[in-house]
Design a protein around this motif. Structure first.
Motif, PDB file in Angstrom:
ATOM      1  N   THR A   1       0.831  -1.200   0.000  1.00 60.58           N
ATOM      2  CA  THR A   1       0.000   0.000   0.000  1.00 60.58           C
ATOM      3  C   THR A   1       0.867   1.251   0.000  1.00 60.58           C
ATOM      4  O   THR A   1       0.613   2.210  -0.745  1.00 60.58           O
ATOM      5  CB  THR A   1      -0.919   0.013   1.235  1.00 60.58           C
ATOM      6  N   TRP A   2       1.894   1.244   0.846  1.00 57.86           N
ATOM      7  CA  TRP A   2       2.790   2.407   0.894  1.00 57.86           C
ATOM      8  C   TRP A   2       3.497   2.602  -0.448  1.00 57.86           C
ATOM      9  O   TRP A   2       3.557   3.722  -0.978  1.00 57.86           O
ATOM     10  CB  TRP A   2       3.820   2.237   2.010  1.00 57.86           C
TER      11      TRP A   2
ATOM     12  N   LYS B   1       2.584   1.707  -3.390  1.00 56.58           N
ATOM     13  CA  LYS B   1       1.627   2.133  -4.417  1.00 56.58           C
ATOM     14  C   LYS B   1       1.241   3.603  -4.258  1.00 56.58           C
ATOM     15  O   LYS B   1       0.997   4.310  -5.240  1.00 56.58           O
ATOM     16  CB  LYS B   1       0.377   1.258  -4.353  1.00 56.58           C
ATOM     17  N   ASN B   2       1.203   4.074  -3.013  1.00 54.24           N
ATOM     18  CA  ASN B   2       0.723   5.430  -2.735  1.00 54.24           C
ATOM     19  C   ASN B   2       1.795   6.338  -2.148  1.00 54.24           C
ATOM     20  O   ASN B   2       1.468   7.347  -1.520  1.00 54.24           O
ATOM     21  CB  ASN B   2      -0.455   5.362  -1.760  1.00 54.24           C
TER      22      ASN B   2
ATOM     23  N   ASN C   1       1.304   9.935  -2.798  1.00 56.70           N
ATOM     24  CA  ASN C   1      -0.090  10.374  -2.814  1.00 56.70           C
ATOM     25  C   ASN C   1      -0.431  11.087  -1.504  1.00 56.70           C
ATOM     26  O   ASN C   1      -0.621  10.443  -0.472  1.00 56.70           O
ATOM     27  CB  ASN C   1      -1.013   9.166  -3.008  1.00 56.70           C
TER      28      ASN C   1
ATOM     29  N   TYR D   1      -3.783  10.014   0.532  1.00 53.92           N
ATOM     30  CA  TYR D   1      -4.046   8.652   1.026  1.00 53.92           C
ATOM     31  C   TYR D   1      -3.742   8.544   2.515  1.00 53.92           C
ATOM     32  O   TYR D   1      -2.753   9.071   3.009  1.00 53.92           O
ATOM     33  CB  TYR D   1      -3.203   7.621   0.255  1.00 53.92           C
TER      34      TYR D   1
ATOM     35  N   ASN E   1      -8.897  -1.245   3.351  1.00 60.71           N
ATOM     36  CA  ASN E   1      -7.658  -1.623   2.666  1.00 60.71           C
ATOM     37  C   ASN E   1      -7.608  -3.149   2.517  1.00 60.71           C
ATOM     38  O   ASN E   1      -6.981  -3.845   3.322  1.00 60.71           O
ATOM     39  CB  ASN E   1      -6.445  -1.103   3.448  1.00 60.71           C
TER      40      ASN E   1
END
Length: 200
Positions: free
Chosen positions: A99-100, A102-103, A106, A109, A166
């Motif tokens: 998740t980190w 990928k984002n 961002n 997020y 998530n």
């Protein structure tokens, strides 16, 4: 005090404090740019001790209470007194890394909650006792059946990419729980396969 109860106590205390303290919540939650730009790597763990609301917290902690107590002796026997803590913290980190990544750039997020690590504990338990009856939303079912349904649902929802849950962390946490457990004790896998062949 058992490690499981210590984790639950810490998580509940910090979560309730963060419900009333927005600054504390912002300091602990997973906000990818804070890790990427400011090297606040503690967030890869601290996001797991804060929750969105009381319902989110209670669901995770009740699940951890039942399955953590069952699995803690296994990790203590394999890794020593802090074995379960090591396993749990690893679940927090591994489940959130995708998740980190990928984002990581961002700024919009956020992610929080212990669900990834709790999934690791639950799926490790399923390896040990796949046919044990568990209660899911008041419905009893074998643990292995729940694992299949849970995995299929999480994959489907992760691909849809909708909502605030998530699902990726759930899946990576489950995978970590299975792989870590097999790595530290290779007898777990043949035990699991044999148990699958002999329901009940």
């Amino acid at each position: 005090m058992p490690i499981t109860l210590a984790i639950i106590a810490i998580t509940c205390v910090v979560s309730f404090m963060a419900f009333r303290n927005a600054r504390l919540m912002n300091d602990l939650i997973l906000w990818p740019p804070a890790i990427t730009r400011q090297r606040e790597y503690h967030r890869l763990v601290t996001y797991g001790v804060v929750h969105a609301d009381v319902g989110h917290l209670l669901f995770n902690m009740f699940t951890l209470f039942f399955f953590g107590r069952a699995m803690e002796p296994f990790y203590t026997g394999m890794l020593g007194t802090l074995g379960f803590a090591l396993f749990y913290i690893g679940g927090l980190v591994v489940s959130i890394l995708p998740t980190w990544l990928k984002n990581r750039d961002n700024p919009d997020y956020r992610s929080l909650g212990a669900s990834g690590a709790v999934s690791a504990v639950l799926f490790a338990y399923i390896l040990i006792a796949p046919w044990q009856q568990i209660i899911v939303l008041v419905i009893p079912m074998p643990a292995i059946v729940y694992a299949v349904l849970y995995t299929a649902y999480s994959i489907y929802m992760d691909r849809r990419g909708q909502g605030n849950v998530n699902h990726s962390a759930h899946l990576w946490g489950a995978a970590y729980g299975v792989l870590f457990t097999i790595v530290i004790n290779h007898r777990v896998l043949p035990h699991f396969l044999d148990a699958l062949m002999h329901p009940g």
